[in-house]
Design an enzyme around this catalytic site. Structure first.
Site, PDB file in Angstrom:
ATOM      1  N   SER A   1      -9.730   1.565   2.816  1.00 54.07           N
ATOM      2  CA  SER A   1      -8.876   2.369   1.950  1.00 54.07           C
ATOM      3  C   SER A   1      -7.807   1.554   1.212  1.00 54.07           C
ATOM      4  O   SER A   1      -7.170   2.059   0.296  1.00 54.07           O
ATOM      5  CB  SER A   1      -8.203   3.460   2.789  1.00 54.07           C
ATOM      6  OG  SER A   1      -7.327   2.890   3.766  1.00 54.07           O
TER       7      SER A   1
ATOM      8  N   LYS B   1       0.838  -1.205   0.000  1.00 52.37           N
ATOM      9  CA  LYS B   1       0.000   0.000   0.000  1.00 52.37           C
ATOM     10  C   LYS B   1       0.872   1.253   0.000  1.00 52.37           C
ATOM     11  O   LYS B   1       1.924   1.295   0.656  1.00 52.37           O
ATOM     12  CB  LYS B   1      -0.909  -0.030   1.231  1.00 52.37           C
ATOM     13  CG  LYS B   1      -2.006   1.031   1.260  1.00 52.37           C
ATOM     14  CD  LYS B   1      -2.902   0.811   2.464  1.00 52.37           C
ATOM     15  CE  LYS B   1      -4.022   1.835   2.545  1.00 52.37           C
ATOM     16  NZ  LYS B   1      -4.898   1.591   3.717  1.00 52.37           N
TER      17      LYS B   1
ATOM     18  N   SER C   1      -9.988  -0.871   6.864  1.00 47.51           N
ATOM     19  CA  SER C   1      -9.386  -0.628   5.548  1.00 47.51           C
ATOM     20  C   SER C   1      -8.721  -1.832   4.901  1.00 47.51           C
ATOM     21  O   SER C   1      -8.400  -1.795   3.717  1.00 47.51           O
ATOM     22  CB  SER C   1      -8.377   0.521   5.642  1.00 47.51           C
ATOM     23  OG  SER C   1      -9.046   1.736   5.847  1.00 47.51           O
TER      24      SER C   1
END
Length: 431
Positions: free
Chosen positions: A130, A55, A154
């Site tokens: 996210s 990420k 997330s």
């Protein structure tokens, strides 16, 4: 050959229209693959030759660490985060940095400065966020596994929407050194994988104490356990707030635990209505504090001038709440509510080894659909209690509704990660 596998994945990434990646350095990863093939020491490591996506809010040296924001569009990582160092020591290769909601502020994968991520399992719908790109990269088979971060769901939210496995470890199990923080009392790094066995392997690889993160803990290696005699709790309020079609799929999943010999226990959690206000009030204040370093002087641009609408909303609300005359009215009350929520949650584990239920209360909406902030935040109502209470939680696929995946959430008490991971593995085998 590892280099052949890397080349295959790079070709897939190049052809993909999912928009899962922000930065991929083909030359760098191919060179690292060649070096890895010559490294006899790493050949017996659990992650040898595994191709991992990371990420874009976790530092990897030589890659753009943008947090999917114009604010950090030109920032390149100067060091490896602790989890990335651990991945490399286990023989893994980093293929690139994944797309995400800007500064991890979102649940849809749509707020990225680099454009929305698509859901490989349902291309017209959001992938969740996210950690949208990490989940989508795994679901689209653009890597072997991925790393994400989970502040209020997330990792678990996109894992559910994309039909993969996600695991949020207990607070402190994995070092956050090198993570661009959203809300440090909630944040935790964890794996997104194609199956639960890989989630266990990847969690073992990245966990452990780190002198650079004072919240990190040393834990024994997580092993698979027999769960056949477990008491599995089902919280009435978690089911009540969930759409009927999703609830029906989750009830089928609960039957699987029954068939495995587990005893199903009915539970009640009276603070479900406090989950979102408590989480977001604390999140706003911690996020406002975290973003003060993006002042446009040391690196990047001044965040208030460069960020998107949702990030700016959170900054301004956090600033407002943080002002002295308001802190007692909002923030301190949220901290009191958090304490009560945690006490209530931990009490549930006196009656059950695990809690199972839905991950999100509704199906992912269509890409580009206009939702109010409160409608968007509602996706998080079943995932934020995990972060508020510092417990562990994983998601495994549990059916689908007209092709759209549904994820079963399995929660465990603090540092009972081994139980949750074992239950995820056994559920997957028996579903």
């Amino acid at each position: 050959m590892i280099t052949d596998r890397v080349s295959d994945y790079l070709e897939k990434i190049e052809k993909s229209d999912v928009n899962a990646f922000i930065d991929v350095n083909s030359e760098k990863v191919l060179k690292e693959a060649e070096e890895l093939e010559k490294n006899d020491y790493l050949k017996n490591k659990p992650l040898y030759g595994k191709i991992v996506a990371v990420k874009s809010n976790i530092n990897v040296k030589g890659y753009k660490i943008s947090c999917a924001s114009k604010t950090l569009e030109k920032y390149t990582g100067t060091y490896d985060a602790t989890v990335v160092k651990k991945l490399r020591l286990q023989g893994a290769l980093i293929v690139g940095m994944t797309n995400m909601d800007e500064f991890a502020s979102g649940s849809s994968g749509e707020t990225s400065y680099f454009g929305p991520t698509k859901n490989p399992a349902a291309m017209d719908r959001i992938p969740g966020g996210s950690s949208s790109g990490s989940a989508a990269a795994v679901a689209a088979d653009l890597c072997d596994m991925a790393i994400g971060s989970d502040t209020g769901g997330s990792i678990r939210n996109p894992a559910s929407h994309c039909g993969i496995v996600g695991f949020k470890p207990s607070y402190g199990v994995v070092s956050r050194q090198g993570l661009c923080d959203l809300a440090m009392s909630f944040d935790q790094i964890g794996p997104l994988t194609k199956n639960a066995e890989d989630a266990l392997v990847l969690t073992n690889a990245i966990k452990g104490i780190d002198r650079s993160d004072s919240t990190s803990l040393e834990t024994p290696k997580f092993e698979k356990k027999d769960i056949s005699n477990y008491k599995v709790g089902v919280v009435k309020e978690f089911m009540d707030v969930t759409d009927e079609k999703i609830r029906n799929e989750i009830e089928k999943g609960i039957e699987v635990f029954k068939d495995m010999g587990c005893k199903i226990v009915d539970l009640s959690y009276k603070y479900i209505d406090l989950a979102l206000p408590t989480y977001y009030l604390i999140n706003y204040v911690e996020f406002f504090s975290a973003t003060r370093k993006y002042d446009g002087r040391r690196y990047g641009e001044f965040i208030e001038e460069a960020c998107g609408e949702e990030v700016l909303r959170r900054i301004l609300i956090g600033k407002h709440i943080s002002e002295q005359e308001f802190s007692g009215k909002y923030y301190k009350k949220a901290l009191q509510a958090r304490k009560a929520m945690k006490k209530e949650m931990l009490g549930l584990f006196n009656s059950a080894d695990l809690i199972v239920g839905p991950t999100v209360p509704k199906l992912p909406h269509k890409l580009g659909e206009d939702l109010s902030p409160m409608e968007m935040y509602a996706y998080d109502v079943l995932t934020v209690p995990t972060n508020i209470c510092g417990i562990c939680s994983g998601v495994v696929r549990c059916g689908n509704i007209q092709g759209v995946p549904v994820g079963l959430q399995i929660q465990g008490a603090p540092l009972e990660d081994e139980k949750v991971l074992s239950a995820m593995i056994e559920f997957e085998k028996n579903y």
